[in-house]
Design a protein around this motif. Structure first.
Motif, PDB file in Angstrom:
ATOM      1  N   SER A 163       0.832  -1.207   0.000  1.00 15.23           N
ATOM      2  CA  SER A 163       0.000   0.000   0.000  1.00 15.23           C
ATOM      3  C   SER A 163       0.862   1.250   0.000  1.00 15.23           C
ATOM      4  O   SER A 163       0.617   2.193  -0.766  1.00 15.23           O
ATOM      5  CB  SER A 163      -0.929  -0.002   1.216  1.00 15.23           C
ATOM      6  OG  SER A 163      -1.787  -1.121   1.215  1.00 15.23           O
TER       7      SER A 163
ATOM      8  N   SER B 129       1.118   3.890  -3.171  1.00 15.66           N
ATOM      9  CA  SER B 129       0.652   5.259  -2.930  1.00 15.66           C
ATOM     10  C   SER B 129       1.787   6.266  -3.032  1.00 15.66           C
ATOM     11  O   SER B 129       1.653   7.316  -3.680  1.00 15.66           O
ATOM     12  CB  SER B 129      -0.016   5.355  -1.564  1.00 15.66           C
ATOM     13  OG  SER B 129      -1.171   4.541  -1.510  1.00 15.66           O
TER      14      SER B 129
ATOM     15  N   ALA C 206      -3.949   6.970  -0.838  1.00 13.11           N
ATOM     16  CA  ALA C 206      -4.056   5.972   0.228  1.00 13.11           C
ATOM     17  C   ALA C 206      -5.481   5.486   0.415  1.00 13.11           C
ATOM     18  O   ALA C 206      -5.703   4.352   0.848  1.00 13.11           O
ATOM     19  CB  ALA C 206      -3.527   6.564   1.537  1.00 13.11           C
TER      20      ALA C 206
ATOM     21  N   THR D 255      -4.095  -4.386  -1.376  1.00 14.30           N
ATOM     22  CA  THR D 255      -3.683  -3.273  -0.533  1.00 14.30           C
ATOM     23  C   THR D 255      -4.607  -3.177   0.682  1.00 14.30           C
ATOM     24  O   THR D 255      -5.543  -3.965   0.828  1.00 14.30           O
ATOM     25  CB  THR D 255      -3.732  -1.950  -1.316  1.00 14.30           C
ATOM     26  OG1 THR D 255      -5.098  -1.682  -1.702  1.00 14.30           O
ATOM     27  CG2 THR D 255      -2.863  -2.031  -2.571  1.00 14.30           C
ATOM     28  N   MET D 256      -4.351  -2.199   1.533  1.00 16.72           N
ATOM     29  CA  MET D 256      -5.172  -2.038   2.729  1.00 16.72           C
ATOM     30  C   MET D 256      -6.633  -1.792   2.365  1.00 16.72           C
ATOM     31  O   MET D 256      -7.544  -2.401   2.936  1.00 16.72           O
ATOM     32  CB  MET D 256      -4.637  -0.882   3.569  1.00 16.72           C
ATOM     33  CG  MET D 256      -3.287  -1.137   4.205  1.00 16.72           C
ATOM     34  SD  MET D 256      -3.352  -2.392   5.491  1.00 16.72           S
ATOM     35  CE  MET D 256      -4.314  -1.556   6.733  1.00 16.72           C
ATOM     36  N   THR D 257      -6.871  -0.898   1.417  1.00 17.31           N
ATOM     37  CA  THR D 257      -8.253  -0.551   1.081  1.00 17.31           C
ATOM     38  C   THR D 257      -8.991  -1.714   0.428  1.00 17.31           C
ATOM     39  O   THR D 257     -10.156  -1.963   0.733  1.00 17.31           O
ATOM     40  CB  THR D 257      -8.284   0.669   0.146  1.00 17.31           C
ATOM     41  OG1 THR D 257      -7.409   0.437  -0.971  1.00 17.31           O
ATOM     42  CG2 THR D 257      -7.819   1.920   0.866  1.00 17.31           C
TER      43      THR D 257
ATOM     44  N   LEU E  49      -5.011   1.557   8.762  1.00 20.68           N
ATOM     45  CA  LEU E  49      -4.826   2.465   7.636  1.00 20.68           C
ATOM     46  C   LEU E  49      -4.835   3.921   8.093  1.00 20.68           C
ATOM     47  O   LEU E  49      -3.998   4.723   7.667  1.00 20.68           O
ATOM     48  CB  LEU E  49      -5.924   2.231   6.591  1.00 20.68           C
ATOM     49  CG  LEU E  49      -5.905   3.152   5.361  1.00 20.68           C
ATOM     50  CD1 LEU E  49      -4.583   3.021   4.605  1.00 20.68           C
ATOM     51  CD2 LEU E  49      -7.078   2.834   4.446  1.00 20.68           C
TER      52      LEU E  49
END
Length: 256
Positions: A51, A55, A190, A209-211, A233
């Protein structure tokens, strides 16, 4: 039945990931995000690392495009300039899924950039985020440089600087203010999920990724883990902003 031309590529990537990742690399479903963090879960930290890589890379590329572009628009008079400014401001609100679809079509095997083989890779995610972030940085840079130009126009004119000299001088003078534009771009990158799911495929261990992990856990009904990942996050975004603010303050003190 219509077959996706990229399906073999997805299967190939998934097979590679399955062979390369050690067993147990996926996040367990019966633990909280706090337990994953405290236990040093390798899958979670791989997601965090990816991530940040995607980003930050997108912000750097967008800055290389957006800062000079915004400064040039601020200092140059040309026909249709007001229309360009309106368009640039409008692009700050680009729908992520539309950008994702456009990048997908461009990077697909039948697209103009298909030969590069970037689709369903972190590179494609960086491209999509760069497209989303560049207008934000460019628009904020234009406003900042334009305000400085109004303030220092007489001095720069007296110095007989050319267009490139004026752009370079004002960008340097606004370097601390432009940190805000970079942070706004990082915040957009992000938080992005729609575009990177389309062009990255949310492949575990490769493009997750985190999202996208939060979206996946929410769809699976694992709300505690999704909320925990969301808090992680938020903590990362706050930490990056704190580091940038500290660096800016230190730079301002050194500059006097």
């Amino acid at each position: 039945m219509h077959m996706d031309a990229n399906a073999p590529k997805i299967d190939h990537i998934a097979a590679i990931c399955a062979r390369c990742l050690p067993s147990g690399i996926s996040m367990a479903n019966d633990v909280t995000a706090l337990q994953l963090v405290l236990s040093g879960d390798p899958a979670l930290f791989a997601i965090v690392r990816l991530s940040l890589y995607v980003s930050l890379s997108a912000v750097v590329l967008a800055a290389l495009i957006g800062i000079p572009l915004g400064a040039w628009i601020a200092l140059t008079k040309f026909p249709g300039r007001q229309g360009v400014i309106v368009l640039l401001n409008a692009l700050m609100g680009l729908p992520p899924v539309v950008v994702g679809l456009a990048v997908y079509l461009a990077l697909s095997r039948s697209g103009p950039l298909g030969a590069f083989g970037l689709l369903f890779t972190p590179g494609a995610m960086i491209v999509a985020q760069t497209v989303l972030v560049a207008p934000i940085i460019a628009a904020l840079t234009r406003q900042t440089i334009e305000d400085l130009w109004i303030e220092y126009r007489d001095e720069l004119t007296a110095m007989n600087l050319g267009p490139f000299g004026r752009v370079a001088a004002l960008i340097w003078d606004a370097r601390f203010s432009l940190v805000t534009a970079l942070l706004a771009g990082f915040g957009r990158a992000a938080a992005e999920v729609g575009a990177i799911i389309i062009v990255g495929g949310n492949i575990e261990g490769f493009t997750r990724t985190m999202t996208t992990a939060i979206a996946l856990e929410t769809s699976k009904g694992d709300l505690p883990l999704a909320v925990g990942l969301g808090l992680v996050l938020i903590a990362i975004v706050i930490a990056v902003n704190a580091l940038a603010w500290t660096a800016r303050r230190a730079g301002e003190r050194l500059a006097g």
